[in-house]
Each structure stands twice: as C-alpha cells, then as structure tokens.
Motif scaffolding. Structure first.
Motif, PDB file in Angstrom:
ATOM      1  N   ARG A  64       0.829  -1.203   0.000  1.00 40.86           N
ATOM      2  CA  ARG A  64       0.000   0.000   0.000  1.00 40.86           C
ATOM      3  C   ARG A  64       0.865   1.254   0.000  1.00 40.86           C
ATOM      4  NH1 ARG A  64      -3.042  -1.649   3.765  1.00 40.86           N
ATOM      5  NH2 ARG A  64      -2.132  -0.511   5.496  1.00 40.86           N
ATOM      6  N   PHE A  96       0.932   4.175  -2.920  1.00 43.17           N
ATOM      7  CA  PHE A  96       0.627   5.568  -2.593  1.00 43.17           C
ATOM      8  C   PHE A  96       1.788   6.488  -2.962  1.00 43.17           C
ATOM      9  CE2 PHE A  96      -2.695   4.491   0.914  1.00 43.17           C
ATOM     10  CZ  PHE A  96      -3.599   4.162  -0.076  1.00 43.17           C
ATOM     11  N   ARG A 121      -7.584   5.312  -9.650  1.00 42.01           N
ATOM     12  CA  ARG A 121      -7.152   6.455  -8.833  1.00 42.01           C
ATOM     13  C   ARG A 121      -6.587   7.581  -9.705  1.00 42.01           C
ATOM     14  NH1 ARG A 121      -6.499   5.456  -3.174  1.00 42.01           N
ATOM     15  NH2 ARG A 121      -5.761   7.609  -3.098  1.00 42.01           N
TER      16      ARG A 121
END
Length: 316
Positions: free
Chosen positions: A50, A54, A97
């Motif tokens: 993760r 990010f 995203r």
C-alpha cells in the motif's frame, strides 16, 4: 438599389467528445481488453505494498516538483507473487485512482503459433495504443509467457518465436509514452534479466496476513454479518489462502446459505456448510494447500461460530 439581406447565423455543429474507452476498443480491436475506472475495486493490501502504491501516485502528482530536481515520476512496475493475490485488482485500482482506463493484455492476446506472429501482435498492441492517443494503464498479465529468461532456451522454432516477441516488447517498452505500464507474473525467478531491468519498480505481493484475511472475509461475507470473533476464527483457519480463494470460499458460503433451505436442507451447522463449500473450492495446484483445506480438525473448530449469520438489516 441594393436590398439588405438578413442572414441567419450558421449554427456550429459540435461533435460530441469521443469516449476514450470506445476509442481504445476501436484502435486495439481484439489485441486487448479495455476496462473502465468505474469498474475498479479497492484491493486489500498489506502495509508495504500500500505504501509503495501511494508513493507512486504521489510522484505522478508531483511531476513538476520532481522535474525541478532532475527526476521524473516512475512509469512502470512489475508485480510478482502467488496466483490469486490481487495483482490485476491492484493495477485496476491504480488506474482508477488516476482516472485512466486499464488495457489488459493476457498471453492469449500475444503468443501465436505462426512464426513471427507473436512479435507482430506485440507491435500491433503498442501501435494501437499510440494511435488511440489516450492515456492508459497498460497491464500485461502472465508476462512470463513473453518475458521468460532466454538463457534456458534451446534454439528451436518455439524459442525463436519467444525471443523475437521479447525483443519487440523491450523496444516498444522504451517507446511507450501514453501512460503507465504494469506487468504481472507468478514466476519472478524465470523473468529475463533484461526485461526485469526495464521496470522502475518491482513489487512483491505476498499471500495476505491475518489482518488482510480478516478484512477480505468480512468484505466477501456481506451482506451477512459475522461477529468479529467469528471473523477472527476464520482468518486464523484460512492461513495460506489467497484473496481469490477467500472470495470463492465466502461466496460459496453465501450461495449455500441461500440454496439449502430451498432444498429442504438445514443450515444450522457451520461445519457442514463449510465442508460442502471446501469440497468444491480448491486452491490451484501450484499453491501450498491452506490450513482449512488440509486439516479436518480446523473445519471442526468452526463449530464455535455464532451460526447461522444474519443478513444486515434483518437483525432485531
């Protein structure tokens, strides 16, 4: 005497904006599948994966600041790990995203039995993306079919075909400038070193840990509400299971809870329910068999669960 003529203003016909998804489909034909950002699902990932994802997205959004210090955001990544661990889901979420379509390419789109056809398929894919002029996340699954190491090849016609396809892929990767490129493999040790080095990032996606299994089981158990203690029990019992296998397990449980009453069969014993699902839901042969699937005592331990689970909204 010249008469004054009153002219009606010409109305400009504005062509509606072309849907990038449809444009990609038209340019790519059968060389790939195109998926919309709105269809993406958020993956349940461990903290390290993760964090890597990010940071990558933060780099992309900080392109101008990075330019001022002489670097660019990374543009590609190789995902590796056991089958069913969410590599495709991660790539689709990443694309969503960024608000970009994901172009999915499997080995069946590229590898051909005709000499020279595989390299042509690779070139056709990248040429189609260039013609579409639409930013995308290109995701190549089972990339070992094209990118396997050349060191162990014996020089037969099949190996010559794969070498040719890999050579074209390496060149096209260098030229690719219409988005981001992600590839996935279950066999990282077999990837050609030159292909491996082309990637800015290599991200290992392991089998989910306890916390991730808890969240995955809870997600795919909905709309049935399981107590946290029951979720703890299931997360412990499914050690070694992939996200895909956990989804199959919980969807199987939901089907069984709905169908058995229609067959006049009871649903009051969790061991019976899970045993029937396990008998028809097996891990792939290349994976080690998880605890719940290999140990009858683990199944018997599920008798401690609060059962049957209630649908959300049905609780008193």
């Amino acid at each position: 005497m010249r008469r004054e003529q009153h002219m009606q203003p010409t109305r400009i016909q504005r062509k509606p904006a072309e849907d990038p998804i449809e444009r990609l489909k038209a340019c790519l034909g059968k060389t790939a599948d195109v998926r919309s950002p709105k269809d993406a699902e958020e993956p349940i990932l461990d903290a390290s994966v993760r964090a890597s994802l990010f940071q990558w997205m933060a780099e992309i959004r900080a392109a101008e600041e990075l330019k001022s210090v002489g670097v660019k955001p990374r543009t590609n990544a190789l995902l590796f790990g056991p089958p069913g661990c969410g590599k495709t889901t991660l790539a689709h979420h990443f694309a969503a995203r960024l608000g970009l379509p994901m172009v999915v390419v499997g080995s069946e789109h590229l590898i051909a039995g005709i000499l020279g056809a595989s390299g042509q398929n690779v070139a056709k894919l990248f040429d189609g993306l260039a013609a579409a002029e639409t930013p995308v996340v290109l995701f190549m699954d089972e990339v070992e079919a094209v990118g396997a190491s050349r060191s162990g090849r014996t020089g037969g016609q099949c190996d010559d075909e794969k070498n040719s396809a890999l050579t074209v892929l390496l060149r096209k990767m260098e030229e690719f400038n219409v988005g981001y490129f992600m590839a996935a493999t279950n066999l990282p040790d077999g990837i050609d070193p030159a292909f491996w080095r082309r990637f800015n990032m290599q991200i290992g996606i392991a089998l989910p840990g306890f916390q991730e299994r808890f969240a995955i089981i809870k997600r795919y158990g909905m709309p049935f509400a399981f107590d946290d203690d029951d979720l703890d029990l299931l997360a412990e019992a499914t050690d070694g299971a992939s996200p895909a296998l956990l989804r199959e397990l919980m969807e199987g449980v939901k089907r069984t809870l709905v169908v058995r009453p229609r067959m006049n069969l009871p649903i009051d014993d969790p061991c019976t329910i899970f045993a029937s699902v396990l008998s028809a839901t097996m891990p792939p042969p290349e994976m080690e068999v998880p605890k719940l699937w290999r140990n009858a005592d683990t199944v018997k331990g599920l008798s401690a669960m609060s059962w049957p689970p209630q649908r959300m909204g049905d609780q008193a």
